[in-house]
Design an enzyme around this catalytic site. Sequence first.
Site, short mmCIF file in Angstrom:
data_model
loop_
_atom_site.label_atom_id
_atom_site.label_comp_id
_atom_site.label_asym_id
_atom_site.label_seq_id
_atom_site.Cartn_x
_atom_site.Cartn_y
_atom_site.Cartn_z
N LYS A 136 -19.79 -99.13 29.22
CA LYS A 136 -19.90 -100.58 29.04
C LYS A 136 -19.01 -101.37 30.00
O LYS A 136 -19.24 -102.54 30.24
CB LYS A 136 -19.66 -100.97 27.59
N ARG A 137 -18.03 -100.71 30.54
CA ARG A 137 -17.14 -101.39 31.49
C ARG A 137 -17.73 -101.42 32.91
O ARG A 137 -17.22 -102.10 33.79
CB ARG A 137 -15.79 -100.68 31.58
#
Length: 512
Positions: free
Chosen positions: A265-266
């Site tokens: 998700k980063r």
Amino acid sequence: MSNSMRVRFAPSPTGALHIGGIRTALYNYLLAKQQGGTFILRIEDTDQGRYVEGAEDYITTALEWCGIEVDESPKKGGNYGPYRQSERKDIYQKYVQQLVDSGRAYYAFDTAEDLATQRKAAETNKQTFKYGIANRDTLNNSLTLSAADVQSRLDDGTPYTVRLKVPEDEQIVIEDRVRGTVTFDTVELDDKILMKADGMPTYHLANVVDDHLMKISHVIRGEEWLPSTAHHVLLYRAFNWEDTMPQFAHLPLILKPNGKGKLSKRDGAKFGFPVFPLSWEGATEADSFQGFKEYGVLPTALVNFLAFLGWNPGTEQEIFTLDELVNAFSIEQIGKSGARFDIDKGKWFNQQYIIHSDTKHLATQLRPLLQEKSYEVSDDYLLKVIDLMKERAVVLPDILEQGYFFFEDIHTYDEKAVRKNWKVELRTGFEYFLGLLDAAEPFTAEHLENTIKAFIKDRELPMGKVLQIFRLAISGTLKGPSVFEMAATLGKEEVRQRVKHSYMEFDKITKE
Ligand code: GLU
């Protein structure tokens, strides 16, 4: 074709839904629609500690934005509800009791401290502690305690968990629709907790019970769930439900743009391209993400892009509407190896969709962005600008960014290009040019092109240079659509002003 196909997307509301989740939902949806089946949204919210407010709404809105319609869900209802696991607590109690009674599960009274000690001891011996076949007879549970002892603990409210009693010496053979035959041996497996001390079921128990009760025919989910499937099969056996067990299809991982490791998700922030459908305001900045929608990606493009992350039609065709995907999709064409999240491909898809989108539709999407920038223009004008700029836009805001000069004064001139093309001596020529613009009637691209080109020829001026200067004068840059189209869109008065003003700017730049 049978219409008893029932598939589900079963996210946990623990935050924003990552793009991998949308892909899982999409594949489930495509298969259900193709087979005339049913697509179910089930919210797996039994882990109270990880529950995040707003996450369920995010999931629903994201699916809606992508055009992935659900047939049964917490909001929509259906014959197999409730569709939120937290509302099904009593159901799980009943089934867990059934497993305990039949000896397929047992009570475990080990405290968190007991287990921590065990883990430490194992670590000292360079091993990992696994509660299961090898050691369960030495631990604090209903397999080792007397029946009376167990009863008195239950009666006096001693906290306990319920664990699956993994059978010894059994093989679990899964015919995965994507991965083929996958075999597990029960010695590899631990006695998973089925019911936690708070009386809530774990993912494994709730997932299997619900898939059974909701008559799920195909479980299509990410590859990370494959190891859990061994436990799930054991649960189906323990319940005697093996003959109606769903078919499994585990989808390949989505890999980082560089192909190294799983997309996280980063990565959106890292690679400058979102990995979430919609923006999400988390509790902290590190937990807040920009979405594809807000980035200017069209949902149709996103869906097309996602469909290709792990599947291909086996033909050259790349552009598919959702309906076309429904027709073309098949489990057989899902790949086994990880699918690289190719940002450039994603951008390409979006570009194609912008180019082929109806201009009016794009105008509706752009209006809020215009408002944000306080640009006030008529619908007619906006449509013309979009028509001119859409060929060049990768994401929607590009239309306003690259074409900002349609909405406000030029901020900057491309100085290098000005130096290359402008000479003070050209001024007189441009005075005539202004007169020409004045007289141009009608002020259309076609008419402008004819008159301007004739003028340049007549005076034996360098065509390329003059047109570049004209372009710089009205837009500040050499990039952009046809200069005549731009001029016609801006209108006579504006073009005259800009040309006049540009002399001074050009002189300034060339003097520096
Ligand atoms: N709740 C699980 C998740 O968050 C569902 C996995 C499954 O589809 O079985 O992805």
